[in-house]
Design a protein around this motif. Structure first.
Motif, mmCIF file in Angstrom:
data_model
loop_
_atom_site.group_PDB
_atom_site.id
_atom_site.type_symbol
_atom_site.label_atom_id
_atom_site.label_comp_id
_atom_site.label_asym_id
_atom_site.label_seq_id
_atom_site.Cartn_x
_atom_site.Cartn_y
_atom_site.Cartn_z
ATOM 1 N N PHE A 21 0.832 -1.205 0.000
ATOM 2 C CA PHE A 21 0.000 0.000 0.000
ATOM 3 C C PHE A 21 0.862 1.248 0.000
ATOM 4 O O PHE A 21 0.558 2.232 -0.675
ATOM 5 C CB PHE A 21 -0.944 -0.001 1.206
ATOM 6 N N ALA A 22 1.965 1.217 0.763
ATOM 7 C CA ALA A 22 2.830 2.393 0.838
ATOM 8 C C ALA A 22 3.433 2.699 -0.521
ATOM 9 O O ALA A 22 3.418 3.853 -0.978
ATOM 10 C CB ALA A 22 3.927 2.153 1.880
ATOM 11 N N VAL A 23 3.931 1.659 -1.205
ATOM 12 C CA VAL A 23 4.564 1.883 -2.508
ATOM 13 C C VAL A 23 3.519 2.388 -3.517
ATOM 14 O O VAL A 23 3.752 3.358 -4.248
ATOM 15 C CB VAL A 23 5.225 0.579 -3.014
ATOM 16 N N GLY A 24 2.356 1.746 -3.534
ATOM 17 C CA GLY A 24 1.293 2.176 -4.457
ATOM 18 C C GLY A 24 0.886 3.614 -4.193
ATOM 19 O O GLY A 24 0.694 4.399 -5.127
ATOM 20 N N SER A 25 0.788 3.990 -2.911
ATOM 21 C CA SER A 25 0.369 5.352 -2.566
ATOM 22 C C SER A 25 1.444 6.365 -2.927
ATOM 23 O O SER A 25 1.137 7.489 -3.332
ATOM 24 C CB SER A 25 0.049 5.452 -1.087
ATOM 25 N N ALA A 26 2.716 5.968 -2.796
ATOM 26 C CA ALA A 26 3.796 6.876 -3.178
ATOM 27 C C ALA A 26 3.723 7.148 -4.686
ATOM 28 O O ALA A 26 3.863 8.295 -5.137
ATOM 29 C CB ALA A 26 5.145 6.283 -2.811
ATOM 30 N N LEU A 27 3.468 6.087 -5.462
ATOM 31 C CA LEU A 27 3.297 6.274 -6.909
ATOM 32 C C LEU A 27 2.115 7.197 -7.178
ATOM 33 O O LEU A 27 2.161 8.051 -8.074
ATOM 34 C CB LEU A 27 3.038 4.931 -7.590
ATOM 35 N N ALA A 28 1.043 7.021 -6.406
ATOM 36 C CA ALA A 28 -0.142 7.862 -6.575
ATOM 37 C C ALA A 28 0.197 9.321 -6.307
ATOM 38 O O ALA A 28 -0.282 10.223 -7.004
ATOM 39 C CB ALA A 28 -1.262 7.401 -5.650
ATOM 40 N N ALA A 29 1.048 9.563 -5.298
ATOM 41 C CA ALA A 29 1.434 10.938 -4.975
ATOM 42 C C ALA A 29 2.187 11.565 -6.150
ATOM 43 O O ALA A 29 1.932 12.710 -6.535
ATOM 44 C CB ALA A 29 2.295 10.961 -3.721
ATOM 45 N N VAL A 30 3.118 10.788 -6.725
ATOM 46 C CA VAL A 30 3.871 11.294 -7.877
ATOM 47 C C VAL A 30 2.903 11.595 -9.029
ATOM 48 O O VAL A 30 2.957 12.656 -9.665
ATOM 49 C CB VAL A 30 4.943 10.274 -8.314
ATOM 50 N N ALA A 31 1.985 10.634 -9.276
ATOM 51 C CA ALA A 31 1.018 10.823 -10.356
ATOM 52 C C ALA A 31 0.169 12.062 -10.095
ATOM 53 O O ALA A 31 -0.084 12.854 -11.014
ATOM 54 C CB ALA A 31 0.123 9.591 -10.490
ATOM 55 N N GLY A 32 -0.244 12.254 -8.834
ATOM 56 C CA GLY A 32 -1.071 13.412 -8.500
ATOM 57 C C GLY A 32 -0.360 14.715 -8.810
ATOM 58 O O GLY A 32 -0.937 15.618 -9.427
ATOM 59 N N LEU A 33 0.913 14.793 -8.442
ATOM 60 C CA LEU A 33 1.683 16.018 -8.722
ATOM 61 C C LEU A 33 1.779 16.250 -10.227
ATOM 62 O O LEU A 33 1.575 17.370 -10.721
ATOM 63 C CB LEU A 33 3.080 15.910 -8.105
ATOM 64 N N LEU A 34 2.077 15.169 -10.973
ATOM 65 C CA LEU A 34 2.244 15.321 -12.424
ATOM 66 C C LEU A 34 0.928 15.750 -13.083
ATOM 67 O O LEU A 34 0.913 16.604 -13.978
ATOM 68 C CB LEU A 34 2.724 14.010 -13.045
ATOM 69 N N ILE A 35 -0.176 15.149 -12.633
ATOM 70 C CA ILE A 35 -1.473 15.477 -13.229
ATOM 71 C C ILE A 35 -1.824 16.937 -12.962
ATOM 72 O O ILE A 35 -2.266 17.664 -13.855
ATOM 73 C CB ILE A 35 -2.564 14.529 -12.683
ATOM 74 N N ALA A 36 -1.586 17.372 -11.712
ATOM 75 C CA ALA A 36 -1.885 18.770 -11.386
ATOM 76 C C ALA A 36 -1.018 19.709 -12.217
ATOM 77 O O ALA A 36 -1.473 20.747 -12.693
ATOM 78 C CB ALA A 36 -1.671 19.020 -9.896
ATOM 79 N N ALA A 37 0.259 19.324 -12.421
ATOM 80 C CA ALA A 37 1.153 20.184 -13.196
ATOM 81 C C ALA A 37 0.719 20.229 -14.657
ATOM 82 O O ALA A 37 0.770 21.277 -15.307
ATOM 83 C CB ALA A 37 2.586 19.667 -13.100
ATOM 84 N N TYR A 38 0.260 19.089 -15.172
ATOM 85 C CA TYR A 38 -0.088 18.999 -16.592
ATOM 86 C C TYR A 38 -1.375 19.760 -16.899
ATOM 87 O O TYR A 38 -1.433 20.558 -17.829
ATOM 88 C CB TYR A 38 -0.225 17.523 -16.968
ATOM 89 N N TYR A 39 -2.413 19.513 -16.115
ATOM 90 C CA TYR A 39 -3.697 20.159 -16.409
ATOM 91 C C TYR A 39 -3.840 21.511 -15.734
ATOM 92 O O TYR A 39 -4.755 22.258 -16.028
ATOM 93 C CB TYR A 39 -4.854 19.247 -16.002
ATOM 94 N N GLY A 40 -2.951 21.800 -14.770
ATOM 95 C CA GLY A 40 -2.983 23.104 -14.123
ATOM 96 C C GLY A 40 -4.039 23.228 -13.051
ATOM 97 O O GLY A 40 -4.190 24.277 -12.453
ATOM 98 N N ILE A 41 -4.827 22.172 -12.818
ATOM 99 C CA ILE A 41 -5.868 22.281 -11.806
ATOM 100 C C ILE A 41 -5.919 21.017 -10.933
ATOM 101 O O ILE A 41 -5.471 19.959 -11.335
ATOM 102 C CB ILE A 41 -7.265 22.511 -12.423
ATOM 103 N N ALA A 42 -6.454 21.180 -9.733
ATOM 104 C CA ALA A 42 -6.707 20.048 -8.855
ATOM 105 C C ALA A 42 -8.040 20.305 -8.168
ATOM 106 O O ALA A 42 -8.399 21.452 -7.903
ATOM 107 C CB ALA A 42 -5.601 19.916 -7.804
ATOM 108 N N HIS A 43 -8.775 19.222 -7.920
ATOM 109 C CA HIS A 43 -10.127 19.376 -7.400
ATOM 110 C C HIS A 43 -10.487 18.143 -6.593
ATOM 111 O O HIS A 43 -9.980 17.061 -6.875
ATOM 112 C CB HIS A 43 -11.087 19.521 -8.589
ATOM 113 N N TYR A 44 -11.371 18.325 -5.591
ATOM 114 C CA TYR A 44 -11.608 17.200 -4.684
ATOM 115 C C TYR A 44 -12.253 15.998 -5.355
ATOM 116 O O TYR A 44 -12.153 14.900 -4.851
ATOM 117 C CB TYR A 44 -12.437 17.645 -3.469
ATOM 118 N N ASN A 45 -12.929 16.175 -6.479
ATOM 119 C CA ASN A 45 -13.473 14.949 -7.095
ATOM 120 C C ASN A 45 -12.777 14.531 -8.378
ATOM 121 O O ASN A 45 -13.311 13.796 -9.175
ATOM 122 C CB ASN A 45 -15.002 15.006 -7.246
ATOM 123 N N MET A 46 -11.526 15.001 -8.534
ATOM 124 C CA MET A 46 -10.771 14.606 -9.717
ATOM 125 C C MET A 46 -10.391 13.134 -9.709
ATOM 126 O O MET A 46 -10.112 12.554 -10.748
ATOM 127 C CB MET A 46 -9.501 15.452 -9.831
#
Lengths: 307, 375
Positions: A200-225
């Motif tokens: 779970f820790a490794v999967g969640s760490a990957l999720a954190a990286v993905a979250g940062l990249l997605i926010a950087a790419y689309y420029g937005i973040a939202h609670y139901n993204m």
């Protein structure tokens, strides 16, 4: 401009993002046979934390690379602790319950996390601070940006790292053993609870990286993204063969490219009868075809190194 | 025995206390969760400001003092949920409704209000169809999409003859773009591409790549700011320098925040006058700011919607919908948004449409089309 090349590029970038999220689904499924529907929300948490930390640091005038790394570190810390906590509180007590129970719990956790995020960050969209100076490059008639190159590079490095982790390290061997047979692995001295928490820790760490990249790419973040993203990534994992790590990678990239080509060409192909908002038809049609002819997904055999 | 009497006396006085000031329920419906929650909250807060201000004047109906209470409901921008909450408001005795935001929600809900005779004043729904269903209870305070689409289409052709359009397949987006297409053709322009997305998408690179291949001069989007912002960002990263235009759904402060540098030069239309040019704009911005912060788009309209409803009740001396509905149709009010009067369909008479452009990170009015003659 080469439209086809551009569409394939668009798809590969989208696909790298899907693939990183799909890995989280596939690792947990491989080891627990549990579909962790809350994984999309972990990605959302990563994006929200990263954007918040980055906005604060950027306002304080911290140098950009340092700010980005701190934002990433904060996102990883929050996501990993949330992921491990969710496993401990919501999934471990149900590990020997009928399979439907943890599935419903996972949906419940997803709703809880989404609402928590809504309470913490409110309902507005957060915007990614303009710290990245976007450069546009022309390659063979298509355009790519430095952010897109960064996404593909980071995705490749983290996924490579994951494969090394699973195949070459002691923890990886314990993961593979637990995936094959939990009881026997436990009898052989593998601390199953610790291994599952680590997954779970490794999967969640990957999720954190993905979250940062997605926010950087689309420029937005939202609670139901996280919801639709999670659904797409889950589909990618199934397409590639859930439980299989290279399968998640392949499934993610394929889904991204299919979606992109679908959106780009469906209008012309059907003479305007189906518009580009039917892009998901392509993706899910291919998913259905694969599942009919290869029910375990493209690479989804019970290979020994699934984790 | 004595204590029982005492309790009875207390109960009696308590019910009398309640009976002395009657509470009249007014509904306000908008998406309070989901991607458009910030716009929905804007509507709720605008109406709340109006209701609080009216309550502070100790209003009375037919000689009896009354207080108005606002019941906020969340339609999640979803047509099905809209009908559920509409029925809920009817069942719980709302005497009038401010809402909904999205045309796709207002239209199905309007049938329920109409069947129960409850007047509905939408502060934001601009789809032509909303007031053209033959219902006597539907009103709105915005120029409709026919007026808005026409303004956008004409302005687009001024910028360039080749126009590409994108809509989000909602009643609002589709209706607006249909009108834009008509106006572009009428003004001698050419629609070179029409693409579609949804109101939940964030990735538009594929459709923008197709559009780029068709070499348009202008791209017009029918949809809301959570899509418009990433869309214009992705256009710019694909190296497109095309003009980007859209309707009132993206002409918001949120769009500027989310699109960042890419917002520069974008053109958005909005029914009504610019906030700073509204007759009551400055005062409203101040009063709203003290309580709720920044006005997104719709707060002045939902404020006036609540005012128009309640004033019709006060003029009729009754909160019974059948009694005050005729008064509502006869409204002649100078609201925050300007002079308010309805035509026989319930549309705002001479609804103006203003075009704005982003310059130096701010929306600046470029042109107002239509509207009542200046006084």
């Amino acid at each position: 401009m080469d439209v086809l090349l551009q569409q394939v590029l668009n798809g590969l970038i989208l696909g790298s993002l899907y693939a990183m999220v799909a890995l989280g689904y596939t690792m947990v499924y491989g080891i627990l046979e549990l579909i962790n529907f809350a994984h999309g929300e972990i990605v959302m948490l990563g994006a929200m934390v990263a954007v918040t930390v980055l906005a604060v640091l950027a306002a304080l005038g911290v140098p950009v690379p340092l700010a980005l790394l701190s934002a990433l570190a904060a996102a990883v810390a929050v996501c990993v602790s949330t992921g491990v906590l969710v496993e401990r509180v919501a999934y471990r007590p149900l590990r020997n319950a009928p399979r439907l129970a943890p599935l419903i719990t996972a949906i419940g956790v997803s709703i809880v996390l989404q609402n928590l995020a809504m309470i913490v960050w409110g309902r507005q969209y957060l915007s990614f601070p303009p710290v990245l100076d976007i450069q546009i490059y022309e390659v063979a008639g298509a355009t790519v940006t430095n952010v897109q190159i960064l996404i593909v590079a980071v995705a490749a490095v983290t996924m490579g790292g994951l494969l090394v982790l699973v195949r070459r390290t002691r923890l990886g061997r314990a993961m593979r053993a637990t995936a094959q047979n939990r009881e026997v692995a436990g009898l052989m001295g593998v601390d199953v609870n610790r291994v599952i928490a680590a997954t779970f820790a490794v999967g969640s760490a990957l999720a954190a990286v993905a979250g940062l990249l997605i926010a950087a790419y689309y420029g937005i973040a939202h609670y139901n993204m996280g919801f639709i993203l999670g659904l797409k990534a889950f589909s990618a994992a199934v397409l590639g063969g859930i439980g299989n790590i290279p399968g998640a990678l392949l499934g993610g990239l394929l889904l991204g490219v299919i979606e992109s080509l679908g959106a780009g060409y469906i209008g012309d192909l059907t003479g305007g009868f189906l518009g580009s908002h039917y892009q998901d038809i392509f993706a899910f049609f291919i998913l259905i075809l694969v599942l009919v002819f290869r029910p375990s997904g493209l690479l989804g055999e019970r290979v020994p190194d699934r984790a | 025995m004595r204590s029982k009497l005492l309790i009875a006396a207390m109960l009696a006085s308590a019910t009398m206390g309640v009976g002395a000031v009657e509470t009249i329920k007014v509904g306000v419906v908008a998406p309070l969760t989901g991607p458009q929650a910030h716009l929905g909250k804007d509507i709720e807060n605008g109406a709340r400001l109006a209701v609080d201000a009216i309550n502070a004047t100790n209003p009375s109906l037919g000689g009896k003092p009354v207080q108005f209470s606002l019941q906020a409901e969340d339609d999640q921008a979803d047509p099905k949920t809209a009908t559920v909450v509409a029925q809920k408001l009817v069942d719980e005795g709302a005497k009038g409704v401010v809402g909904h935001l999205n045309s796709g929600a207002s239209i199905p809900a309007s049938r329920i209000y109409s069947d129960n005779g409850i007047p509905q004043v939408s502060p934001a729904s601009t789809a032509v169809a909303y007031t053209h269903q033959g219902f006597k209870t539907t009103f709105r305070l915005m120029a409709n999409d026919s007026q808005q689409g026409k303004a956008l289409g004409q302005y687009a052709v001024k910028l360039g003859k080749r126009v590409a359009v994108v809509d989000d397949r909602t009643a609002y987006g589709q209706g607006l773009i249909d009108e834009v297409v008509k106006a572009v053709k009428a003004a001698g322009g050419e629609v070179v591409g029409r693409e579609y997305t949804t109101d939940k998408s964030t990735d538009f690179t594929a459709i923008m790549t197709s559009i780029k291949a068709k070499k348009p001069d202008v791209v017009v989007f029918g949809g809301m700011d959570p899509q418009a912002a990433p869309m214009v960002r992705q256009m710019r990263t694909l190296g497109m320098k095309t003009h980007f235009m859209g309707g009132d759904g993206m002409q918001s402060a949120e769009f500027l925040k989310l699109a960042g540098n890419s917002a520069e030069g974008a053109i958005g239309s909005s029914p009504g006058l610019p906030l700073e040019k509204m007759p009551g704009g400055a005062d409203f911005t101040k009063r709203f700011g003290e309580k709720f912060g920044k006005v997104q788009i719709y707060a002045p309209f939902s404020h006036d919607a609540a005012v128009v409803l309640i004033q019709a009740m006060l003029r009729a001396g009754s909160a019974e919908p059948a009694q005050y509905l005729p008064e509502l149709g006869k409204t002649q009010v100078d609201g925050v948004i300007g002079p308010i009067a309805f035509d026989d369909k319930g549309d705002l008479k001479d609804g103006p449409v203003t075009l704005y452009q982003v310059k130096d990170g701010k929306w600046q009015a470029v042109e107002t089309i239509g509207g009542p003659p200046a006084k």
